[in-house]
Design an enzyme around this catalytic site. Structure first.
Site, PDB file in Angstrom:
ATOM      1  N   SER A  60      12.953  83.531-130.168  1.00  0.00           N
ATOM      2  CA  SER A  60      14.017  82.894-129.400  1.00  0.00           C
ATOM      3  C   SER A  60      13.827  83.161-127.916  1.00  0.00           C
ATOM      4  O   SER A  60      13.308  84.218-127.526  1.00  0.00           O
ATOM      5  CB  SER A  60      15.347  83.496-129.857  1.00  0.00           C
TER       6      SER A  60
ATOM      7  N   TYR B  76      21.070  90.830-132.298  1.00  0.00           N
ATOM      8  CA  TYR B  76      20.324  89.645-132.738  1.00  0.00           C
ATOM      9  C   TYR B  76      19.078  89.460-131.857  1.00  0.00           C
ATOM     10  O   TYR B  76      17.956  89.359-132.346  1.00  0.00           O
ATOM     11  CB  TYR B  76      21.216  88.392-132.677  1.00  0.00           C
TER      12      TYR B  76
ATOM     13  N   LYS C  32      14.779  90.073-132.568  1.00  0.00           N
ATOM     14  CA  LYS C  32      13.664  89.144-132.304  1.00  0.00           C
ATOM     15  C   LYS C  32      12.586  89.839-131.468  1.00  0.00           C
ATOM     16  O   LYS C  32      11.391  89.699-131.727  1.00  0.00           O
ATOM     17  CB  LYS C  32      14.166  87.896-131.568  1.00  0.00           C
TER      18      LYS C  32
HETATM   19  N1  UFG Z   1      29.521  77.541-124.067  1.00  0.00           N
HETATM   20  C1  UFG Z   1      30.802  77.190-123.651  1.00  0.00           C
HETATM   21  N2  UFG Z   1      31.772  77.065-124.604  1.00  0.00           N
HETATM   22  C2  UFG Z   1      31.546  77.280-125.928  1.00  0.00           C
HETATM   23  C3  UFG Z   1      30.238  77.629-126.341  1.00  0.00           C
HETATM   24  C4  UFG Z   1      29.256  77.770-125.380  1.00  0.00           C
HETATM   25  O1  UFG Z   1      31.053  76.989-122.465  1.00  0.00           O
HETATM   26  O2  UFG Z   1      32.495  77.177-126.724  1.00  0.00           O
HETATM   27  C5  UFG Z   1      28.449  77.633-123.063  1.00  0.00           C
HETATM   28  C6  UFG Z   1      27.834  79.011-122.945  1.00  0.00           C
HETATM   29  O3  UFG Z   1      28.576  79.810-122.048  1.00  0.00           O
HETATM   30  C7  UFG Z   1      26.426  78.668-122.449  1.00  0.00           C
HETATM   31  C8  UFG Z   1      26.129  77.320-123.112  1.00  0.00           C
HETATM   32  O4  UFG Z   1      27.404  76.785-123.469  1.00  0.00           O
HETATM   33  O5  UFG Z   1      26.430  78.477-121.057  1.00  0.00           O
HETATM   34  C9  UFG Z   1      25.286  77.446-124.367  1.00  0.00           C
HETATM   35  O6  UFG Z   1      25.869  78.383-125.249  1.00  0.00           O
HETATM   36  P1  UFG Z   1      25.418  78.523-126.780  1.00  0.00           P
HETATM   37  O7  UFG Z   1      26.285  79.561-127.416  1.00  0.00           O
HETATM   38  O8  UFG Z   1      25.354  77.187-127.430  1.00  0.00           O
HETATM   39  O9  UFG Z   1      23.902  79.015-126.656  1.00  0.00           O
HETATM   40  P2  UFG Z   1      23.296  80.303-125.930  1.00  0.00           P
HETATM   41  O10 UFG Z   1      22.389  79.807-124.870  1.00  0.00           O
HETATM   42  O11 UFG Z   1      24.314  81.284-125.577  1.00  0.00           O
HETATM   43  O12 UFG Z   1      22.465  80.963-127.131  1.00  0.00           O
HETATM   44  C10 UFG Z   1      21.556  80.190-127.878  1.00  0.00           C
HETATM   45  C11 UFG Z   1      21.527  80.691-129.304  1.00  0.00           C
HETATM   46  C12 UFG Z   1      20.908  82.038-129.398  1.00  0.00           C
HETATM   47  C13 UFG Z   1      19.616  82.081-128.694  1.00  0.00           C
HETATM   48  C14 UFG Z   1      19.706  81.543-127.289  1.00  0.00           C
HETATM   49  C15 UFG Z   1      18.339  81.401-126.722  1.00  0.00           C
HETATM   50  O13 UFG Z   1      22.831  80.766-129.845  1.00  0.00           O
HETATM   51  O14 UFG Z   1      20.667  82.295-130.758  1.00  0.00           O
HETATM   52  O15 UFG Z   1      20.309  80.259-127.306  1.00  0.00           O
HETATM   53  O16 UFG Z   1      18.372  81.165-125.373  1.00  0.00           O
HETATM   54  F1  UFG Z   1      19.184  83.351-128.641  1.00  0.00           F
END
Ligand code: UFG
Length: 333
Positions: free
Chosen positions: A124, A149, A153
């Site tokens: 990831s 998590y 990885k």
């Molecule tokens: N976000 C919101 N509201 C929500 C959910 C997310 O504003 O309800 C924002 C987060 O703050 C972030 C973006 O949307 O800026 C993406 O968030 P995600 O939770 O969809 O994804 P992340 O980038 O946090 O994490 C994902 C995967 C992880 C992985 C990572 C790799 O969930 O498993 O990408 O970069 F490790």
């Protein structure tokens, strides 16, 4: 010869099995449905018109896995079995390290005992921690993960490097996924989070269909073009296809340990995603600005050049398609 897919009923695993079957490979799936449903297997058969072998077992069970290797001629292993909820991993570190790290160690041991040494690992972008340089290339510094998590990885990547150093007859590809969204165009398989989704797109589709009231945008004071977090969203089918290129690389190149980013190289903010979703589906996504979520970073997107040059792989589907397919899946259920 068959490809063993652990976690083959899960989100990324199931899409990859479809691509494996579409390219006429024989597939053996191992899944214990701890985060997936048996119906997915029927959906894969419906999409591809092809069959595969299936074992309902825990991938970390050495004895049972040894039987799978004895009963089938396994050529390579793709490992999608692993827990993946960032927040949950903070609450349950023992479970996460046991399933992800110890589970992979058990699998590698069984592989070694059966002289199967082709391995593709689902890593990831989280291994880059807070990236120092954007876009992120594979030789950027790793470390500084903020949850078990992500650390699991990172640990597994290190274990694979040590394993290869000890015995370079191994053929290993580490794929660092950016943010997979979307679903198969049939709408028959897709992402199925348990409970209230943590990730952005699964949340958005549930706001659009009225299951959830509004999206909370976590922070609008990040150092980005509109203040909201920027990520590299990639269509899950493109991501799945990357595994076929990885296998072809091993078939051609043989021994080695290779690391690739799988991303589009484009960064979109949370508000960009909301806008793109509304435009491509015609649905409204009410949202409010909420405080930052702990552990989130400003910007994370890939430089996917290495995968293009060495694997001949590029992500082809655009954001419009990702939004449409995510929406299509939730509507078809
Ligand atoms: N976000 C919101 N509201 C929500 C959910 C997310 O504003 O309800 C924002 C987060 O703050 C972030 C973006 O949307 O800026 C993406 O968030 P995600 O939770 O969809 O994804 P992340 O980038 O946090 O994490 C994902 C995967 C992880 C992985 C990572 C790799 O969930 O498993 O990408 O970069 F490790």
């Amino acid at each position: 010869m068959s490809i063993l897919v652990t976690g083959g009923a899960g989100y990324i695993g199931s899409h990859t099995v479809v691509e494996l079957l579409n390219t006429n490979r024989e597939v053996v799936i191992v899944d214990d449905f701890s985060n997936s449903k048996p119906e997915v297997l029927d959906a894969i058969k419906k999409i591809t018109g092809k069959d595969f072998k299936f074992y309902n077992i825990d991938y970390s069970d050495k004895e049972k896995m040894d039987k799978v290797f004895k009963e089938n001629k396994i050529d390579a292993v793709l490992n999608f079995a692993g827990y993946k909820a960032v927040g949950e991993s903070v609450q349950k570190p023992i479970e996460y390290y046991t399933n992800n790290v110890a589970g992979t160690l058990n699998l590698l041991d069984v592989m070694r005992n059966n002289n199967v040494k082709k391995f593709v690992f689902s890593s990831s972008a989280t291994v880059y921690g807070k990236p120092e340089v954007i876009p992120i290339t594979e030789d950027c510094k790793t470390g500084g993960t903020t949850n078990p998590y992500g650390t699991s990885k990172l640990f597994i990547e290190q274990i694979l490097k040590d394993l290869y150093k000890s015995d370079n007859s191994w053929e290993i590809v580490i794929l660092r996924y950016f943010n997979p969204i979307g679903a198969h165009e049939s709408g028959l398989i897709g992402e199925e989070p348990q409970g209230i989704p943590n990730n952005l797109m699964p949340y958005i589709v549930r706001v659009a269909n009225g299951t959830l009231k509004e999206l909370s945008v976590f922070g609008n004071d990040y150092n980005t073009h509109d203040g909201t977090g920027v990520r590299d969203y990639i269509h899950v089918v493109d991501l799945a296809k990357g595994h076929i290129n990885a296998l072809e690389k091993l078939e051609k190149e043989g021994q080695g340990l290779y690391i690739y980013n799988l991303g589009t190289g484009k960064g979109y903010s949370v508000l960009d995603i909301v806008k793109a979703f509304e435009e491509s589906t015609g649905m409204k996504v009410p949202y409010k600005i909420a405080p930052r979520r702990e552990g989130d970073i400003d910007i994370c997107y890939s430089d996917p050049t290495k995968a293009k040059e060495e694997l001949g792989w590029v992500a082809e589907k655009d954001l419009n398609q990702m939004c449409k397919d995510s929406w299509n899946y939730i509507n078809k259920k």
